[in-house]
Motif scaffolding. Structure first.
Motif, PDB file in Angstrom:
ATOM      1  N   THR A 283       0.846  -1.193   0.000  1.00 19.34           N
ATOM      2  CA  THR A 283       0.000   0.000   0.000  1.00 19.34           C
ATOM      3  C   THR A 283       0.883   1.245   0.000  1.00 19.34           C
ATOM      4  O   THR A 283       2.031   1.209   0.449  1.00 19.34           O
ATOM      5  N   THR A 284       0.345   2.347  -0.488  1.00 22.95           N
ATOM      6  CA  THR A 284       1.140   3.578  -0.556  1.00 22.95           C
ATOM      7  C   THR A 284       1.516   4.087   0.826  1.00 22.95           C
ATOM      8  O   THR A 284       2.619   4.596   1.021  1.00 22.95           O
ATOM      9  N   ASP A 285       0.624   3.953   1.799  1.00 24.37           N
ATOM     10  CA  ASP A 285       0.943   4.396   3.167  1.00 24.37           C
ATOM     11  C   ASP A 285       2.095   3.584   3.752  1.00 24.37           C
ATOM     12  O   ASP A 285       3.008   4.132   4.387  1.00 24.37           O
ATOM     13  N   ALA A 286       2.048   2.275   3.531  1.00 30.19           N
ATOM     14  CA  ALA A 286       3.125   1.415   4.025  1.00 30.19           C
ATOM     15  C   ALA A 286       4.430   1.732   3.330  1.00 30.19           C
ATOM     16  O   ALA A 286       5.504   1.723   3.959  1.00 30.19           O
ATOM     17  N   MET A 287       4.373   2.033   2.039  1.00 27.53           N
ATOM     18  CA  MET A 287       5.590   2.353   1.293  1.00 27.53           C
ATOM     19  C   MET A 287       6.207   3.657   1.790  1.00 27.53           C
ATOM     20  O   MET A 287       7.433   3.754   1.936  1.00 27.53           O
ATOM     21  N   LYS A 288       5.385   4.646   2.065  1.00 27.61           N
ATOM     22  CA  LYS A 288       5.899   5.918   2.589  1.00 27.61           C
ATOM     23  C   LYS A 288       6.604   5.714   3.933  1.00 27.61           C
ATOM     24  O   LYS A 288       7.683   6.261   4.174  1.00 27.61           O
ATOM     25  N   LYS A 289       6.000   4.910   4.807  1.00 28.98           N
ATOM     26  CA  LYS A 289       6.608   4.638   6.109  1.00 28.98           C
ATOM     27  C   LYS A 289       7.922   3.873   5.948  1.00 28.98           C
ATOM     28  O   LYS A 289       8.895   4.132   6.669  1.00 28.98           O
ATOM     29  N   ALA A 290       7.961   2.943   4.993  1.00 27.79           N
ATOM     30  CA  ALA A 290       9.177   2.162   4.752  1.00 27.79           C
ATOM     31  C   ALA A 290      10.299   3.059   4.243  1.00 27.79           C
ATOM     32  O   ALA A 290      11.459   2.912   4.654  1.00 27.79           O
ATOM     33  N   ILE A 291       9.973   3.976   3.355  1.00 26.22           N
ATOM     34  CA  ILE A 291      10.984   4.895   2.816  1.00 26.22           C
ATOM     35  C   ILE A 291      11.582   5.749   3.934  1.00 26.22           C
ATOM     36  O   ILE A 291      12.801   5.938   4.012  1.00 26.22           O
ATOM     37  N   ILE A 292      10.724   6.249   4.827  1.00 28.29           N
ATOM     38  CA  ILE A 292      11.205   7.045   5.963  1.00 28.29           C
ATOM     39  C   ILE A 292      12.098   6.193   6.859  1.00 28.29           C
ATOM     40  O   ILE A 292      13.191   6.618   7.273  1.00 28.29           O
TER      41      ILE A 292
END
Length: 301
Positions: A98-107
């Motif tokens: 999911t996009t939310d999970a991807m954003k958190k992973a990138i951070i």
């Protein structure tokens, strides 16, 4: 691979998103810089294995971060349309992540890269903080801006060649030789072959998406020539080793050159379509062969 075979945000999904096969590209410049530093180490600046391990870890984490950033932002821009994509499927576009999970992973991974890179200041000085910041900033700029205006190839030469090779060498020796700088450019050129074949395969979809890569700008025929010539150039740049009598380091990459030419001919024959993914895999293999040949050649001096 079908979308419904991958559970959303599962370990398998994250493994696919990380693209572990690309880690060889991150390893090669550090490998070359490490081999050069090891053979040039002195009593004043002896080779430090901890510093070498940290360089490898930082490169690996940054490569994974770049892959996730590329996955996320290309999806948000609509570049990775499932029905048009010729290359390997991407996690966000497929719904694996999911996009939310991807954003958190990138951070999270960006923070992890900072934590891993910070101890390098003990070996290379506080200037390593600036280098780390530059790497992180351009990790984002590559996908969000640079690759869309045809500057991706320059960034590959800089961040898969000049910076990792020279900085790895500098951390161990506190200097940078002309030989190291020349080989850093050669490393960047070898790695850029991977970007060229990737963009060669995607030239039509990239053009339609407004992504003006170098391949889109110069056309397929000139791109084929560029692919061939950067491999030739990288090999002959190794002639700098002859000055210091490092004959094996110059001669052994001839194995890479033969494989590169074979891949070029295959790429020219296939020309377009999903079959070019075979050339992508071959090029990744060739990059590793180049790094291994240079590194082993240096050790044999």
């Amino acid at each position: 691979m079908k979308q419904n075979t991958i559970r959303t945000n599962s370990m398998k999904a994250w493994l696919l998103a990380a693209r572990p096969k690309t880690l060889t590209g991150a390893a090669v410049p550090v490998m070359i810089g490490t081999a050069l530093a090891y053979t040039d180490s002195t009593e004043i600046y002896s080779f430090n294995h901890v510093a070498a391990i940290l360089c490898f870890l930082f490169a690996f984490v940054m490569q994974i971060n770049a892959n996730l950033i590329n996955d996320f932002f290309d999806y948000m821009k609509g570049t990775d349309k499932n029905e048009e994509r010729l290359g390997p499927r991407r996690a966000c576009a497929q719904g694996w992540i999911t996009t939310d999970a991807m954003k958190k992973a990138i951070i999270t991974i960006t923070v992890a890269a900072c934590i891993i890179g910070l101890p390098l200041t003990l070996f290379g000085g506080y200037e390593m903080i600036l280098i780390g910041i530059i790497c992180i900033v351009f990790c984002f700029l590559y996908t969000t801006h640079m690759s869309y205006i045809g500057l991706g190839d320059i960034l590959v030469v800089v961040f898969f060649g000049i910076i990792p090779v020279c900085i790895t060498y500098y951390i161990q020796t506190r200097t940078c030789t002309l030989e190291t700088f020349i080989m850093s450019i050669a490393s960047g050129l070898v790695t850029d072959a991977l970007l060229i074949v990737n963009n060669f395969r995607d030239r039509d979809t990239d053009r339609n998406a407004g992504k003006n890569t170098l391949v889109v700008r110069i056309g397929p025929e000139n791109s084929l020539k560029a692919y061939l010539y950067i491999g030739l150039t990288a090999f002959f740049m190794g002639s700098v080793f002859l000055i210091n009598g490092r004959y094996a380091a110059f001669a052994m990459p001839a194995i890479y050159l033969v494989m590169h030419i074979i891949t070029y001919r295959k790429m020219k024959r296939i020309y377009k379509g999903k079959a070019l993914n075979m050339c992508l895999a071959d090029t990744a293999r060739n990059i590793f062969i180049y790094g291994l040949c240079v590194s082993v050649g240096l050790m044999l001096q």
